[in-house]
Design a protein around this motif. Sequence first.
Motif, short mmCIF file in Angstrom:
data_model
loop_
_atom_site.label_atom_id
_atom_site.label_comp_id
_atom_site.label_asym_id
_atom_site.label_seq_id
_atom_site.Cartn_x
_atom_site.Cartn_y
_atom_site.Cartn_z
N ARG A 222 0.72 -1.28 -0.07
CA ARG A 222 -0.01 -0.11 -0.07
C ARG A 222 1.01 1.26 -0.05
O ARG A 222 1.95 1.17 0.40
CB ARG A 222 -0.79 0.27 1.36
CG ARG A 222 -1.73 -1.12 1.40
CD ARG A 222 -2.45 -1.36 2.51
NE ARG A 222 -3.56 -0.49 2.98
CZ ARG A 222 -4.34 -0.53 4.19
NH1 ARG A 222 -4.11 -1.44 4.70
NH2 ARG A 222 -5.19 0.42 4.01
N GLU A 223 0.40 2.30 -0.51
CA GLU A 223 1.01 3.51 -0.71
C GLU A 223 0.24 4.71 0.29
O GLU A 223 -1.02 4.90 0.20
CB GLU A 223 0.89 4.07 -2.01
CG GLU A 223 1.84 5.22 -2.33
CD GLU A 223 2.50 5.34 -3.80
OE1 GLU A 223 2.83 6.48 -3.97
OE2 GLU A 223 2.42 4.37 -4.23
N THR A 225 1.09 8.82 2.19
CA THR A 225 1.94 10.13 2.40
C THR A 225 1.41 10.75 3.62
O THR A 225 0.31 10.94 3.98
CB THR A 225 1.62 10.91 1.14
OG1 THR A 225 2.61 12.08 1.30
CG2 THR A 225 0.37 11.47 0.96
N GLU A 238 -3.88 7.60 2.36
CA GLU A 238 -3.77 6.41 1.74
C GLU A 238 -3.81 6.86 0.20
O GLU A 238 -5.00 7.38 0.07
CB GLU A 238 -4.40 5.33 2.05
CG GLU A 238 -4.08 4.07 1.31
CD GLU A 238 -4.60 2.66 1.82
OE1 GLU A 238 -4.25 1.81 1.13
OE2 GLU A 238 -5.38 2.80 2.47
N ASP A 295 6.63 10.69 1.45
CA ASP A 295 5.69 9.44 0.79
C ASP A 295 6.40 8.09 1.10
O ASP A 295 7.70 7.98 1.23
CB ASP A 295 6.00 9.85 -0.92
CG ASP A 295 5.45 10.98 -1.38
OD1 ASP A 295 4.46 11.52 -0.55
OD2 ASP A 295 5.73 11.57 -2.51
N ARG A 297 5.98 3.71 0.62
CA ARG A 297 5.18 2.44 -0.01
C ARG A 297 5.65 1.41 0.92
O ARG A 297 6.90 1.23 0.97
CB ARG A 297 5.61 2.51 -1.45
CG ARG A 297 4.74 1.40 -2.25
CD ARG A 297 4.38 1.93 -3.52
NE ARG A 297 3.84 0.65 -4.22
CZ ARG A 297 3.13 0.84 -5.32
NH1 ARG A 297 3.02 1.85 -5.82
NH2 ARG A 297 2.54 -0.17 -5.94
N CYS A 298 4.79 0.43 1.02
CA CYS A 298 5.01 -0.82 1.67
C CYS A 298 5.63 -1.89 0.67
O CYS A 298 5.12 -2.10 -0.46
CB CYS A 298 3.83 -1.25 2.42
SG CYS A 298 3.12 0.18 3.74
N PRO A 304 6.67 -0.21 5.69
CA PRO A 304 6.65 1.23 5.05
C PRO A 304 8.04 1.36 4.83
O PRO A 304 9.01 1.39 5.73
CB PRO A 304 5.97 2.04 6.07
CG PRO A 304 6.01 1.40 7.36
CD PRO A 304 6.11 -0.07 7.23
#
Length: 345
Positions: A222-223, A225, A238, A295, A297-298, A304
Motif C-alpha cells: 500500500r502507498e 503520504t 492513503e 511519501d 510505499r510498503c 513502510p
Amino acid sequence: MRIVILCGGESSERDVSLASGGAVARALLERGHEVVLVDPAAETPVLAGPLHFGDVVDEFAVGKEPPSGLGRRLLQERMEGALTAGPVLGLLRDADLVFLALHGGWGEDGRLQERLREEGIRFTGADSTACTAAWHKGRGQAALGAAGLPVAERAQWQPGIEGVPQAVRLLLAAGPVVTKPVADGSSVSVHRVDSLAELERVAAETGSGGVELLVEPYLPGREFTVAVVGDRALPVVEIELSSPLFDYTAKYQTEGVSEVCPARIPADFASRLQELALRAHEALGFGAHAYSRTDFRCDAAGEPMCLEVNALPGLTATSLLPLAASGAGWTYGELIERIVDLAMS
C-alpha cells in the motif's frame, strides 16, 4: 501583508505550479492580503496584481501530461534573468513575504531559496540546505537511511554515459524495478520495469539528455503520504491506485486514483507513519518554520519504506497536502495562513 506568489517556472511541473499559485492567491485574497501573482519564466512575468479582496483569479488547468522539453531552455533563461535583475526582483524586494509555489527545478533544488536569502527576502517553506537535500532522490534517501529511517535498496544510472551498471542488473534480477529521474517531481517519468530490454527502452526515452536515473525495487504494498507543517504531522493519506504506480497522470487526473484521509489503517500504524514523517522532516534539515510531505510505499511484508521527502508539495485543489489538512480539520485558507505564519515567525 503585501505577498508576491511565485509560480509557473521552468520545470516539468510548470502546469501544477501555476494551478497551485492560483489557488494560493485566492486563499490569501480571502484573508485580506494584497497579492501579486508572478511567473518568473513567462514573457510577461506579472500574471495578475496587485490584487485585493474581491478580485477574481483565473483557474489554471493541469494537463494530462507534463510539459515537453521543447521551450524549456527559453523558460530557464527568462527565469534566471527575472531573478537576477529587473522588475521581478524589485517586486520581491518590496514584498512583505514571497510565497513559493514553484514546484520542481529552481523552486525545489535550493537555488531560489539561496538567491532570496542573499537578497534578505523573507519566503515560505524550507531553506536552501533542506531543499537541496530533498531534491536529489539518491542523496535524500542516503541521508534518510543514515538517520535510521527505512529506505529501499537503490542504484543510480546515467544512460548514455555508461552501460547498465551491475548494481542495477542485480536489482532487476531480483524482481521488477521502478525507474525515475533522480531529480524531478510530480512523479514525472516514473516507470515500472520487468526486463532488461524494457529497462533499456525506458532509459532511452527518459534518460536522454544526461538525465540520471534512480532505480529501486518495485514495492507491491500500500502507498501512503504524511505531511508535516511546522512540528505537526497531519493525518495519514492513503493513495489507492487503479494502476501500478502513482505517476503524473494518476496524480493530477482524478479518475486515476482514490485518496483517503484519514487512511483506513490501525491507529498504531498511523502513528508510526507520522513519527517516520517527522523524523524524515528533521533528518533533511526542515525546521519548525517549514513544511514537507513524505511519501511511503510498503513492501510485500507490509513494512513502510520512505520513498522521498517533498520540499514544496503541490497546493492545487486535488493535491495531497490540502487533503491532509482537511483531515486535520483545517480549511484550505487556514492551511495557507499557517504556512504564512510559519514564515513570519
